[in-house]
Design an enzyme around this catalytic site. Structure first.
Site, PDB file in Angstrom:
ATOM      1  N   ASP A  19       3.878  31.128 -18.203  1.00 30.99           N
ATOM      2  CA  ASP A  19       2.418  31.110 -18.277  1.00 30.99           C
ATOM      3  C   ASP A  19       1.878  32.152 -17.305  1.00 30.99           C
ATOM      4  OD1 ASP A  19       2.574  28.947 -20.022  1.00 30.99           O
ATOM      5  OD2 ASP A  19       2.344  27.465 -18.422  1.00 30.99           O
ATOM      6  N   ASP A  37       1.396  20.407 -28.708  1.00 31.15           N
ATOM      7  CA  ASP A  37       1.211  20.025 -27.312  1.00 31.15           C
ATOM      8  C   ASP A  37       1.007  18.513 -27.294  1.00 31.15           C
ATOM      9  OD1 ASP A  37       1.379  22.609 -26.371  1.00 31.15           O
ATOM     10  OD2 ASP A  37      -0.778  22.950 -26.437  1.00 31.15           O
TER      11      ASP A  37
END
Length: 256
Positions: free
Chosen positions: A132, A13
Site C-alpha cells: 500500500d 474486502d
C-alpha cells in the site's frame, strides 16, 4: 507487462464476515455475502479472486479460515487470501483451506523473513506481496504504509518492493492509497515505475472507475493484472464487458 493474457481480478474486502467497500480505506459500506459474490464472479469470467480480511492485521484477529474454506469449495479459479497472515503456520493454514496463493502486507514488511521462509517452503508462485503506497509530496516519492493505510513507515516504495522480490515474492499487489475507491483511474506513473523496475507480475489496485481505466493500467502502466472491487460489487460494470473493452484495444484476455 509480459506477453501473457491480462487478468481481471475482483477483490473481496472482508470485515466481520461481509464484503465491504470504502474510499481511501475508510467509510466502509456493506457490499454483500462473500461466498455468494465469489460464485457470481467466477460465472462472470473472473480470472482470479482476491479475498482480503481488512481488519485481521490491525485488530490482530485470526483469519476467517472457515470463510476461506467455504469460498474455496465454491470456486475453481485461482484464489488469493490475505489479512492477518503473520507466520509460516498461517500461510500453511490458509493454503490447506483451499487458497492457491497468499497475500502478505504488514507482516512481510515488519518481518521480511516471512517472505523468505514462505517462498522457500511453498514456492514463489503462491506468494503475493501486497504493498500500500501513498505519494508524499514533501519528499517527492511514493512511500509504504501499513495496517490498511494507518501506519506511515517513511520507506520508499520501490526499495521495499525490490527487497520483497529478492526474498521470493512471486507477484506484487500494488495499491495506490491516493486513488483507492475514488474511481478516478489507476496511478499510471506508479505502475510504470514498478513494472519497468521489477521482473515479476504487477497487479494494479486502487482507482478503477470504468473498463477504460483498466485498459490504461495494462497498456500504459504495463500492469499484468487489474484488481477492482467497487465497480464490480455494485453492478455498474461486469467483468465480461471489461474484458471486451480490453480485447477491443488489442489486449489478450480469456473470454470463455
Amino acid at each position: 507487462m509480459s506477453n501473457l493474457t491480462a487478468r481481471v481480478i475482483p477483490c473481496l474486502d472482508i470485515k466481520d464476515g461481509r464484503v465491504v467497500k470504502g474510499v481511501n480505506f475508510v467509510d466502509l459500506v456493506d457490499a454483500g455475502d462473500p461466498v455468494e459474490s465469489a460464485g457470481i464472479y467466477e460465472e462472470n469470467l473472473a480470472d482470479e479472486l482476491c479475498f482480503l480480511d481488512i481488519t485481521a492485521s490491525s485488530d490482530r484477529r485470526e483469519i476467517l479460515l472457515h470463510l476461506v474454506e467455504r469460498i474455496a469449495e465454491k470456486i475453481f479459479i485461482p484464489f488469493t487470501v490475505g489479512g492477518g497472515i503473520r507466520t509460516v503456520a498461517d500461510v500453511k493454514a490458509v493454503l490447506e483451506k483451499g487458497a492457491d496463493k497468499i497475500s502478505i502486507n504488514t507482516a512481510a514488511f515488519q518481518n521480511p523473513e516471512l517472505l523468505t521462509h514462505s517462498s522457500e517452503i511453498y514456492g514463489s508462485q503462491c506468494i503475493v506481496c501486497a504493498i500500500d503506497v501513498k505519494f508524499q509530496k514533501e519528499r517527492d516519492r511514493y512511500e509504504i504504509f501499513l495496517h490498511g493505510g494507518r501506519t506511515e513507515t517513511g520507506r520508499e516504495a520501490l526499495d521495499w518492493a525490490r527487497e520483497a522480490v529478492g526474498r521470493g515474492a512471486g507477484e506484487i499487489l500494488l495499491t495506490s492509497m491516493d486513488r483507492d475507491g475514488t474511481r478516478n483511474g489507476f496511478d499510471i506513473n506508479l505502475l510504470k515505475s514498478f513494472s519497468s523496475s521489477l521482473e515479476i507480475p504487477i497487479i494494479a489496485s486502487g482507482g478503477a472507475g470504468n473498463p477504460e481505466h483498466m485498459v490504461e493500467a495494462i497498456l500504459r502502466g504495463k500492469a499484468d493484472a487489474v484488481l477492482a472491487a467497487s465497480i464490480f460489487h455494485f453492478g455498474e460494470y461486469s467483468i465480461r464487458e471489461t474484458k471486451r473493452a480490453m480485447q477491443e484495444m488489442g489486449i489478450s484476455v480469456r473470454l470463455d
